[in-house]
Scaffold this motif. Structure first.
Motif, PDB file in Angstrom:
ATOM      1  N   PHE A 105       3.502  11.373  -3.164  1.00  0.00           N
ATOM      2  CA  PHE A 105       3.941  10.930  -3.691  1.00  0.00           C
ATOM      3  C   PHE A 105       2.793   9.869  -4.905  1.00  0.00           C
ATOM      4  CE2 PHE A 105       5.081   7.412  -0.312  1.00  0.00           C
ATOM      5  CZ  PHE A 105       4.541   6.545  -0.656  1.00  0.00           C
ATOM      6  N   GLU A 106       3.909   9.262  -5.892  1.00  0.00           N
ATOM      7  CA  GLU A 106       2.930   8.489  -6.648  1.00  0.00           C
ATOM      8  C   GLU A 106       3.786   7.191  -6.873  1.00  0.00           C
ATOM      9  OE1 GLU A 106      -0.114   8.197  -6.845  1.00  0.00           O
ATOM     10  OE2 GLU A 106      -0.571  10.738  -6.255  1.00  0.00           O
ATOM     11  N   PHE A 107       2.959   5.868  -7.395  1.00  0.00           N
ATOM     12  CA  PHE A 107       3.806   4.621  -7.745  1.00  0.00           C
ATOM     13  C   PHE A 107       4.489   4.554  -9.173  1.00  0.00           C
ATOM     14  CE2 PHE A 107       2.016   1.495  -4.137  1.00  0.00           C
ATOM     15  CZ  PHE A 107       3.021   2.296  -3.619  1.00  0.00           C
ATOM     16  N   VAL A 108       5.446   5.176 -10.269  1.00  0.00           N
ATOM     17  CA  VAL A 108       5.706   4.765 -11.341  1.00  0.00           C
ATOM     18  C   VAL A 108       5.340   4.296 -11.915  1.00  0.00           C
ATOM     19  CG1 VAL A 108       7.372   5.681 -13.154  1.00  0.00           C
ATOM     20  CG2 VAL A 108       7.616   6.345 -11.125  1.00  0.00           C
ATOM     21  N   ASN A 109       5.334   2.456 -11.968  1.00  0.00           N
ATOM     22  CA  ASN A 109       4.527   1.111 -12.164  1.00  0.00           C
ATOM     23  C   ASN A 109       4.819   0.897 -11.026  1.00  0.00           C
ATOM     24  OD1 ASN A 109       5.336  -1.541 -13.345  1.00  0.00           O
ATOM     25  ND2 ASN A 109       5.348   0.059 -15.049  1.00  0.00           N
ATOM     26  N   LYS A 110       4.390  -0.053 -10.499  1.00  0.00           N
ATOM     27  CA  LYS A 110       3.956  -1.044  -9.738  1.00  0.00           C
ATOM     28  C   LYS A 110       4.608  -2.345  -9.527  1.00  0.00           C
ATOM     29  CE  LYS A 110      -0.870   0.768  -7.689  1.00  0.00           C
ATOM     30  NZ  LYS A 110      -2.596  -0.252  -7.837  1.00  0.00           N
ATOM     31  N   PHE A 111       4.570  -3.154 -11.172  1.00  0.00           N
ATOM     32  CA  PHE A 111       6.193  -3.615 -11.014  1.00  0.00           C
ATOM     33  C   PHE A 111       7.185  -3.899 -10.807  1.00  0.00           C
ATOM     34  CE2 PHE A 111       7.886  -6.539 -13.709  1.00  0.00           C
ATOM     35  CZ  PHE A 111       7.710  -7.355 -13.651  1.00  0.00           C
ATOM     36  N   THR A 112       7.099  -2.701 -11.513  1.00  0.00           N
ATOM     37  CA  THR A 112       9.038  -2.138 -10.885  1.00  0.00           C
ATOM     38  C   THR A 112       8.740  -1.049  -9.807  1.00  0.00           C
ATOM     39  OG1 THR A 112       8.749   0.175 -12.157  1.00  0.00           O
ATOM     40  CG2 THR A 112       8.949  -1.978 -13.063  1.00  0.00           C
ATOM     41  N   THR A 125       0.952  -1.368   0.088  1.00  0.00           N
ATOM     42  CA  THR A 125       0.102   0.206  -0.145  1.00  0.00           C
ATOM     43  C   THR A 125       1.183   1.158  -0.234  1.00  0.00           C
ATOM     44  OG1 THR A 125       0.065  -0.048   2.445  1.00  0.00           O
ATOM     45  CG2 THR A 125      -1.556  -0.905   1.765  1.00  0.00           C
ATOM     46  N   LYS A 126       0.435   1.917  -0.269  1.00  0.00           N
ATOM     47  CA  LYS A 126       1.275   3.420  -0.575  1.00  0.00           C
ATOM     48  C   LYS A 126       1.785   3.614   0.920  1.00  0.00           C
ATOM     49  CE  LYS A 126       0.886   7.409  -2.579  1.00  0.00           C
ATOM     50  NZ  LYS A 126       0.031   8.456  -3.428  1.00  0.00           N
ATOM     51  N   GLN A 127       0.726   4.002   2.009  1.00  0.00           N
ATOM     52  CA  GLN A 127       0.921   3.961   3.794  1.00  0.00           C
ATOM     53  C   GLN A 127       2.564   3.090   3.854  1.00  0.00           C
ATOM     54  OE1 GLN A 127      -2.197   3.965   2.448  1.00  0.00           O
ATOM     55  NE2 GLN A 127      -2.467   5.678   2.706  1.00  0.00           N
ATOM     56  N   GLU A 128       2.576   1.556   3.552  1.00  0.00           N
ATOM     57  CA  GLU A 128       3.621   0.190   3.320  1.00  0.00           C
ATOM     58  C   GLU A 128       4.927   1.194   2.327  1.00  0.00           C
ATOM     59  OE1 GLU A 128       0.781  -3.467   4.504  1.00  0.00           O
ATOM     60  OE2 GLU A 128       1.268  -2.687   2.195  1.00  0.00           O
ATOM     61  N   ALA A 129       4.395   1.670   1.235  1.00  0.00           N
ATOM     62  CA  ALA A 129       5.331   1.850   0.607  1.00  0.00           C
ATOM     63  C   ALA A 129       6.474   3.421   2.068  1.00  0.00           C
ATOM     64  CB  ALA A 129       5.334   2.398  -0.287  1.00  0.00           C
ATOM     65  N   ALA A 130       5.466   4.311   1.952  1.00  0.00           N
ATOM     66  CA  ALA A 130       6.219   5.185   2.625  1.00  0.00           C
ATOM     67  C   ALA A 130       7.272   5.146   3.958  1.00  0.00           C
ATOM     68  CB  ALA A 130       3.985   6.233   3.437  1.00  0.00           C
ATOM     69  N   VAL A 166       9.134   6.199  -7.332  1.00  0.00           N
ATOM     70  CA  VAL A 166       7.919   7.019  -7.098  1.00  0.00           C
ATOM     71  C   VAL A 166       8.356   8.241  -7.480  1.00  0.00           C
ATOM     72  CG1 VAL A 166       7.539   5.751  -5.595  1.00  0.00           C
ATOM     73  CG2 VAL A 166       8.468   7.926  -4.440  1.00  0.00           C
ATOM     74  N   SER A 167       6.964   8.960  -8.386  1.00  0.00           N
ATOM     75  CA  SER A 167       7.244  10.302  -8.571  1.00  0.00           C
ATOM     76  C   SER A 167       6.813  11.297  -7.347  1.00  0.00           C
ATOM     77  CB  SER A 167       6.660  10.545  -9.389  1.00  0.00           C
ATOM     78  OG  SER A 167       4.834   9.924  -9.992  1.00  0.00           O
ATOM     79  N   THR A 168       6.889  12.088  -7.496  1.00  0.00           N
ATOM     80  CA  THR A 168       6.811  13.504  -6.677  1.00  0.00           C
ATOM     81  C   THR A 168       6.606  14.931  -6.807  1.00  0.00           C
ATOM     82  OG1 THR A 168       6.720  14.436  -4.523  1.00  0.00           O
ATOM     83  CG2 THR A 168       8.980  13.531  -5.698  1.00  0.00           C
ATOM     84  N   SER A 169       5.760  16.055  -6.649  1.00  0.00           N
ATOM     85  CA  SER A 169       6.688  17.165  -6.935  1.00  0.00           C
ATOM     86  C   SER A 169       7.382  17.825  -6.127  1.00  0.00           C
ATOM     87  CB  SER A 169       4.836  17.723  -7.500  1.00  0.00           C
ATOM     88  OG  SER A 169       4.677  17.251  -5.893  1.00  0.00           O
ATOM     89  N   LEU A 170       7.479  17.146  -5.635  1.00  0.00           N
ATOM     90  CA  LEU A 170       8.410  17.554  -4.701  1.00  0.00           C
ATOM     91  C   LEU A 170       9.825  17.619  -5.312  1.00  0.00           C
ATOM     92  CD1 LEU A 170       8.181  15.477  -0.937  1.00  0.00           C
ATOM     93  CD2 LEU A 170       7.258  18.209  -1.853  1.00  0.00           C
ATOM     94  N   LYS A 171      10.556  18.542  -4.911  1.00  0.00           N
ATOM     95  CA  LYS A 171      12.158  18.959  -5.075  1.00  0.00           C
ATOM     96  C   LYS A 171      12.582  17.717  -4.528  1.00  0.00           C
ATOM     97  CE  LYS A 171      12.126  22.246  -7.796  1.00  0.00           C
ATOM     98  NZ  LYS A 171      12.112  21.924  -9.017  1.00  0.00           N
TER      99      LYS A 171
END
Length: 226
Positions: free
Chosen positions: A87-94, A12-17, A64-69
């Motif tokens: 942030f967002e997952f660029v590609n969930k698989f990779t 999940t995104k929370q786990e990823a964070a 991941v991708s983000t609008s943050l520097k």
């Protein structure tokens, strides 16, 4: 955390964070603002690769991708203030593959066993060198001064991602402010370098004390061997 039918982790995104936060803390402890020197052997040649790790590099490892520097992203991670909404997952698989090895790779100075030229065959990543072990590969770009900087992370056996493989003999670290490498973080137990020629470029980068630990029979009175 769940697993797919292939036994691969799904986050999940929370786990990823949380993984990103944990990885950032290890990056700060082990790598940030440090240089590593990977000394490898291929056939009869000894080669070296100097890699600089800076705070802006960390984002590239996460997938991941983000609008943050990049610097702000890293600061939020080490301060435990990075939100899953940032942030967002660029590609969930990779991305999931990167996250599964992220924290381990932040200790690369103790674990790397192979380094070589990166192969782009089947992988759309622009990189010059890959370094790692049987679990992960860290990709590197080359600077104009012929040094390297990290640009990415891949899950999998390093031997799949490189050609011209060098078996790593020794890894040394130093602060980027220091002139020479003196701290040995890894030394292979399977490769004996006492009968090998040590090139002058390595001798210029490493202190005499460290050289004697790597190769006890080295003649320091000579500017170069052979």
């Amino acid at each position: 955390m769940r697993y797919n039918r292939n036994g691969e982790a799904i986050y999940t995104k929370q786990e990823a964070a949380q993984i990103i936060v944990n990885g950032a803390k290890l990056f700060k402890k082990n790598l940030c603002d440090n240089d590593l020197l990977f000394i490898g052997i291929r056939n009869f040649d000894i080669n070296c690769y100097k890699v600089g790790f800076r705070s802006w590099c960390y984002l590239h490892f996460t997938g991941v991708s983000t609008s943050l520097k990049a610097q702000k992203f890293y600061e939020k991670a080490i301060n435990n203030t990075l939100s899953a909404d940032e942030f967002e997952f660029v590609n969930k698989f990779t991305t999931f593959k990167k996250l599964s090895v992220l924290t381990q790779a932040m200790s690369i100075q103790y674990q790397a066993t192979s380094i070589g030229s990166f192969t782009n065959q089947g992988i759309f990543i622009k990189a010059d060198v890959g370094v790692g072990n049987t679990t992960y590969a860290m990709t590197m770009g080359q600077t104009k001064s012929s040094n390297y900087y990290p640009i990415g992370l891949l899950q999998g056996d390093i031997r799949k991602f490189i050609y011209g493989r060098n078996e790593i003999v020794t890894v040394l670290s130093k602060s980027y402010r220091e002139k020479k490498f003196n701290n040995i973080t890894y030394k292979s137990k399977s490769v004996n370098v006492e009968k090998r020629h040590f090139p002058e470029d390595i001798r210029k980068l490493v202190t005499d004390e460290a050289l004697l630990q790597i190769k006890p029979n080295i003649d320091l009175s000579k500017k170069a061997e052979g």
